[in-house]
Design an enzyme around this catalytic site. Structure first.
Site, short mmCIF file in Angstrom:
data_model
loop_
_atom_site.label_atom_id
_atom_site.label_comp_id
_atom_site.label_asym_id
_atom_site.label_seq_id
_atom_site.Cartn_x
_atom_site.Cartn_y
_atom_site.Cartn_z
N SER A 58 0.83 -1.20 0.00
CA SER A 58 0.00 0.00 0.00
C SER A 58 0.87 1.27 0.00
O SER A 58 1.61 1.49 -0.96
CB SER A 58 -0.96 -0.07 1.19
N ASP A 109 -10.30 -4.12 -5.13
CA ASP A 109 -9.71 -3.11 -4.25
C ASP A 109 -10.51 -1.81 -4.35
O ASP A 109 -10.59 -1.22 -5.43
CB ASP A 109 -8.25 -2.88 -4.68
N HIS A 144 -8.24 -4.43 -0.71
CA HIS A 144 -6.94 -3.78 -0.49
C HIS A 144 -6.04 -4.61 0.43
O HIS A 144 -4.85 -4.38 0.49
CB HIS A 144 -7.19 -2.38 0.11
#
Ligand code: MLT
Length: 206
Positions: free
Chosen positions: A106, A156, A187
């Site tokens: 991320s 996501d 995610h």
């Protein structure tokens, strides 16, 4: 003022010449990805810095203005600061700086991608879990000896599939060898991501 290459970090020595640079997500810290690093490569050294930017108390690697909207000036200077830290750490700990593989999740994947684009000499490979296009570089980097693995979640809510495809295209255009994998996930990082990335690491040169 020149940024100081000092990050709070963990260094776990390994038995091979490879080092994984572990870059956590928003709200993480230098300890978070150590087990993941060990799972991906049981022999590599692990270098894991803590992002210096705090967003409501949560560590990150660069400032953002909103979700997915980055403060580009901060991103650029933080990218150079992190790259300088990595070089300083390689000298300090004596690990090979030409066998450095970033593993980012991320926000950590986004700064790893930024490092590929702005400081292409630093990483020999990168594993990017749930990454976005961090910025468009002014000059095209030469990534012709760099291998990149990208793991995206098909559902996501933060990163549309088109965004991941764009990142892969930018990296390929710069000469990188890019492997794209999609997982039936959001995610979050899944065991299937980790297993696929682990199999990919084995294929890298030692
Ligand atoms: C970022 O800010 O880097 C991305 O939005 C990912 C995140 O940290 O949530």
């Amino acid at each position: 003022m020149k940024p100081q290459p000092d990050f709070i970090h963990e260094l776990v020595p390994g038995s091979s010449s490879r080092t994984l640079l572990l870059l956590h997500g928003t709200g993480g810290n230098e300890r978070d990805l150590i087990p993941l690093g060990r799972e991906l490569d049981p022999n590599a050294s692990l270098l894991s810095p803590r992002g210096k930017v705090l967003e409501n108390g949560m560590p990150r690697f660069f400032r953002r203005l909103a979700e997915g909207v980055f403060d580009l000036e901060d991103l650029k200077s933080r990218t150079h600061e992190l790259a300088d830290f990595v070089s300083a750490a390689a000298q300090h700990y004596g690990f090979a700086s030409d066998k450095l593989v970033a593993v980012g999740y991320s926000n950590g994947a986004n700064i790893a991608a930024s490092m590929l684009l702005l400081r292409p000499e630093v990483l020999s490979a990168a594993i990017l879990f749930r990454a976005m296009v961090p910025l468009i570089p002014e000059t095209k980097p030469n990534l012709s000896s760099v291998n990149v693995w990208i793991g995206a979640g098909s559902y996501d809510p933060i990163i549309p599939v088109s965004e991941t495809k764009k990142l892969a295209e930018i990296l390929r255009n710069a000469g990188a060898e890019v492997t794209m994998r999609y997982f039936p996930a959001g995610h979050e990082l899944t065991p299937a991501d980790v297993e696929a990335a682990r199999e990919w690491v084995i294929t890298l040169d030692d």
